[in-house]
Design a protein around this motif. Structure first.
Motif, PDB file in Angstrom:
ATOM      1  N   LEU A 201       0.805  -1.224   0.000  1.00 59.10           N
ATOM      2  CA  LEU A 201       0.000   0.000   0.000  1.00 59.10           C
ATOM      3  C   LEU A 201       0.837   1.273   0.000  1.00 59.10           C
ATOM      4  N   GLY A 202       2.130   1.129  -0.222  1.00 56.69           N
ATOM      5  CA  GLY A 202       2.959   2.331  -0.265  1.00 56.69           C
ATOM      6  C   GLY A 202       3.401   2.758   1.128  1.00 56.69           C
ATOM      7  N   PRO A 203       3.713   4.035   1.318  1.00 56.29           N
ATOM      8  CA  PRO A 203       4.319   4.504   2.569  1.00 56.29           C
ATOM      9  C   PRO A 203       3.385   4.375   3.771  1.00 56.29           C
ATOM     10  N   LEU A 204       3.927   3.780   4.861  1.00 57.28           N
ATOM     11  CA  LEU A 204       3.194   3.678   6.125  1.00 57.28           C
ATOM     12  C   LEU A 204       4.124   4.024   7.284  1.00 57.28           C
ATOM     13  N   GLU A 205       4.972   5.034   7.060  1.00 57.53           N
ATOM     14  CA  GLU A 205       5.976   5.364   8.070  1.00 57.53           C
ATOM     15  C   GLU A 205       5.396   6.132   9.252  1.00 57.53           C
ATOM     16  N   THR A 206       4.390   6.959   9.024  1.00 58.27           N
ATOM     17  CA  THR A 206       3.869   7.805  10.090  1.00 58.27           C
ATOM     18  C   THR A 206       2.562   7.241  10.636  1.00 58.27           C
ATOM     19  N   ALA A 207       2.200   7.702  11.843  1.00 63.21           N
ATOM     20  CA  ALA A 207       0.946   7.260  12.461  1.00 63.21           C
ATOM     21  C   ALA A 207      -0.243   7.647  11.593  1.00 63.21           C
ATOM     22  N   GLU A 208      -0.168   8.831  10.983  1.00 59.37           N
ATOM     23  CA  GLU A 208      -1.288   9.273  10.139  1.00 59.37           C
ATOM     24  C   GLU A 208      -1.414   8.409   8.890  1.00 59.37           C
ATOM     25  N   GLN A 209      -0.293   8.032   8.299  1.00 56.25           N
ATOM     26  CA  GLN A 209      -0.340   7.164   7.124  1.00 56.25           C
ATOM     27  C   GLN A 209      -0.915   5.799   7.460  1.00 56.25           C
ATOM     28  N   ARG A 210      -0.566   5.267   8.643  1.00 58.95           N
ATOM     29  CA  ARG A 210      -1.107   3.979   9.062  1.00 58.95           C
ATOM     30  C   ARG A 210      -2.596   4.114   9.372  1.00 58.95           C
ATOM     31  N   ASP A 211      -2.963   5.214   9.970  1.00 62.31           N
ATOM     32  CA  ASP A 211      -4.367   5.458  10.294  1.00 62.31           C
ATOM     33  C   ASP A 211      -5.225   5.489   9.038  1.00 62.31           C
ATOM     34  N   MET A 212      -4.645   5.995   7.943  1.00 62.73           N
ATOM     35  CA  MET A 212      -5.390   6.159   6.699  1.00 62.73           C
ATOM     36  C   MET A 212      -5.799   4.833   6.070  1.00 62.73           C
ATOM     37  N   VAL A 213      -5.152   3.726   6.441  1.00 61.63           N
ATOM     38  CA  VAL A 213      -5.539   2.433   5.878  1.00 61.63           C
ATOM     39  C   VAL A 213      -6.276   1.572   6.904  1.00 61.63           C
ATOM     40  N   SER A 214      -6.541   2.119   8.084  1.00 65.79           N
ATOM     41  CA  SER A 214      -7.251   1.353   9.100  1.00 65.79           C
ATOM     42  C   SER A 214      -8.692   1.120   8.672  1.00 65.79           C
ATOM     43  N   MET A 215      -9.271   0.036   9.166  1.00 63.79           N
ATOM     44  CA  MET A 215     -10.674  -0.263   8.880  1.00 63.79           C
ATOM     45  C   MET A 215     -11.564   0.908   9.304  1.00 63.79           C
ATOM     46  N   ALA A 216     -11.274   1.460  10.479  1.00 62.54           N
ATOM     47  CA  ALA A 216     -12.111   2.539  11.010  1.00 62.54           C
ATOM     48  C   ALA A 216     -12.146   3.743  10.074  1.00 62.54           C
ATOM     49  N   VAL A 217     -10.972   4.179   9.612  1.00 64.02           N
ATOM     50  CA  VAL A 217     -10.922   5.361   8.751  1.00 64.02           C
ATOM     51  C   VAL A 217     -11.492   5.068   7.366  1.00 64.02           C
ATOM     52  N   LEU A 218     -11.214   3.881   6.819  1.00 65.17           N
ATOM     53  CA  LEU A 218     -11.756   3.549   5.502  1.00 65.17           C
ATOM     54  C   LEU A 218     -13.282   3.502   5.522  1.00 65.17           C
ATOM     55  N   VAL A 219     -13.857   3.052   6.629  1.00 65.96           N
ATOM     56  CA  VAL A 219     -15.314   3.084   6.753  1.00 65.96           C
ATOM     57  C   VAL A 219     -15.800   4.530   6.817  1.00 65.96           C
ATOM     58  N   MET A 220     -15.114   5.355   7.596  1.00 65.32           N
ATOM     59  CA  MET A 220     -15.515   6.759   7.694  1.00 65.32           C
ATOM     60  C   MET A 220     -15.358   7.498   6.372  1.00 65.32           C
ATOM     61  N   MET A 221     -14.381   7.089   5.573  1.00 59.12           N
ATOM     62  CA  MET A 221     -14.165   7.749   4.285  1.00 59.12           C
ATOM     63  C   MET A 221     -15.380   7.598   3.372  1.00 59.12           C
ATOM     64  N   GLU A 222     -16.225   6.615   3.659  1.00 55.17           N
ATOM     65  CA  GLU A 222     -17.421   6.419   2.854  1.00 55.17           C
ATOM     66  C   GLU A 222     -18.377   7.602   2.961  1.00 55.17           C
ATOM     67  N   ARG A 223     -18.257   8.385   4.018  1.00 55.73           N
ATOM     68  CA  ARG A 223     -19.159   9.522   4.180  1.00 55.73           C
ATOM     69  C   ARG A 223     -18.697  10.740   3.362  1.00 55.73           C
ATOM     70  N   LEU A 224     -17.486  10.678   2.820  1.00 57.63           N
ATOM     71  CA  LEU A 224     -16.968  11.781   2.022  1.00 57.63           C
ATOM     72  C   LEU A 224     -17.450  11.672   0.579  1.00 57.63           C
ATOM     73  N   SER A 225     -17.517  12.798  -0.100  1.00 62.22           N
ATOM     74  CA  SER A 225     -17.769  12.770  -1.541  1.00 62.22           C
ATOM     75  C   SER A 225     -16.521  12.222  -2.228  1.00 62.22           C
ATOM     76  N   PRO A 226     -16.652  11.668  -3.438  1.00 61.38           N
ATOM     77  CA  PRO A 226     -15.455  11.155  -4.133  1.00 61.38           C
ATOM     78  C   PRO A 226     -14.320  12.177  -4.244  1.00 61.38           C
ATOM     79  N   PRO A 227     -14.574  13.437  -4.623  1.00 60.58           N
ATOM     80  CA  PRO A 227     -13.457  14.391  -4.681  1.00 60.58           C
ATOM     81  C   PRO A 227     -12.836  14.654  -3.318  1.00 60.58           C
ATOM     82  N   GLU A 228     -13.659  14.730  -2.265  1.00 65.33           N
ATOM     83  CA  GLU A 228     -13.107  14.919  -0.924  1.00 65.33           C
ATOM     84  C   GLU A 228     -12.187  13.757  -0.555  1.00 65.33           C
ATOM     85  N   ARG A 229     -12.609  12.572  -0.896  1.00 67.13           N
ATOM     86  CA  ARG A 229     -11.807  11.388  -0.589  1.00 67.13           C
ATOM     87  C   ARG A 229     -10.475  11.438  -1.330  1.00 67.13           C
TER      88      ARG A 229
END
Length: 298
Positions: A98-126
């Protein structure tokens, strides 16, 4: 084989593949759909006029991002008809896929929790959040990808981040605390209802994604008592004969259950104030093929 002094187009693409897949997966929440988007980009890459491509990496990122924007519209329509809770397709993340996962924020971005929350964003926001937070794109670079003004990308980013912040109080438990809690969680789920309840927050929620193809709860389960009984029941019903292991999945340690060499379940916990605040269980066989293939290749 490339001509002397001329880059091999296939080699150029392969050098960018991991980053492209990482963008597509974060955009779509599906490894299978991400692979399709990357393959479509490959076809376009080989059909493009090289003289018109100044920076191959930027060109490919723009193509993949826009392919994903188009796919998100149809994907959302399918998810509205999905049987039971929809969860992202789990992906092993200790392989660099999945590419770079060096920082806590980068790891958070692929977590189940955040990916589920990303569903509430519009496609461009995502798209803006993925490029900015996961791949450290500048607002100027994001504007070039989306054919927007830089001011519009900044405004969209602020709005999207606010949507995400509203949906999830941030709590960063240390890795060793999460690992210890998962170990105790597994032991308790094997039969000690009282011990399991002690690890769960009052407002814990459990989601089980079977996609209508295997046995799974079609609704979220809420509250410490109900979640504990639900999880103990799952273990009693399905764990016999299973080989249980752990692996780094979506940036967190997850539980994997195998039967006769076939991956049957991937489960992850989310730790918050008060203990385990969420349990996400993927049982849909269509969503476990990529993770099983990763394990076979390891």
């Amino acid at each position: 084989m490339g001509v002397a002094g001329v880059e091999d187009p296939t080699a150029e693409f392969e050098a960018a593949r991991s980053r492209l897949f990482g963008i597509a997966y974060r955009m779509l929440g599906s490894a299978a759909e991400a692979e399709d988007a990357v393959q479509d980009a490959y076809v376009r890459w080989h059909g493009a006029e090289r003289a018109h491509i100044g920076a191959p990496g930027a060109w490919l990122a723009k193509v993949v991002t826009n392919l994903c924007l188009n796919r998100l519209t149809s994907a959302r329509a399918r998810r509205e008809e999905y049987v039971g809770p929809w969860l992202p397709e789990p992906v092993r993340t200790d392989t660099g896929v999945l590419g770079p996962l060096e920082t806590a924020e980068q790891r958070d971005m692929v977590s189940m929790a955040v990916l589920v929350m990303m569903e509430r964003l519009s496609p461009p926001e995502r798209a803006v959040v993925v490029l900015r937070d996961a791949f450290d794109y500048s607002h100027r670079d994001i504007a070039a990808v989306l054919d927007w003004s830089e001011a519009k990308t900044r405004q969209t980013y602020r709005r999207a981040k606010q949507h995400l912040a509203d949906g999830r109080p941030r709590f960063d438990a240390p890795a060793d605390v999460r690992a210890d809690l998962l170990t105790r969680f597994l032991a308790a789920a094997e039969g000690s209802l009282d011990q399991l309840e002690a690890l769960l927050a009052d407002d814990v929620v459990a989601w089980s994604d079977g996609g209508g193809k295997v046995s799974a709860s079609t609704r979220p389960v809420y509250g410490r008592d109900k979640v504990a009984r639900f999880l103990v029941g799952l273990v009693e019903r399905f764990a016999a004969g299973m080989d249980i292991g752990v692996a780094e999945v979506n940036g967190e340690t997850a539980v994997l259950a195998w039967e006769d060499g076939v991956l049957k379940t991937a489960a992850a916990i989310e730790v918050g104030h008060g203990g385990v605040v969420a349990v996400r269980i993927v049982r849909n066989p269509d969503k476990l093929g990529f993770l099983q293939a990763q394990a076979a290749a390891a």
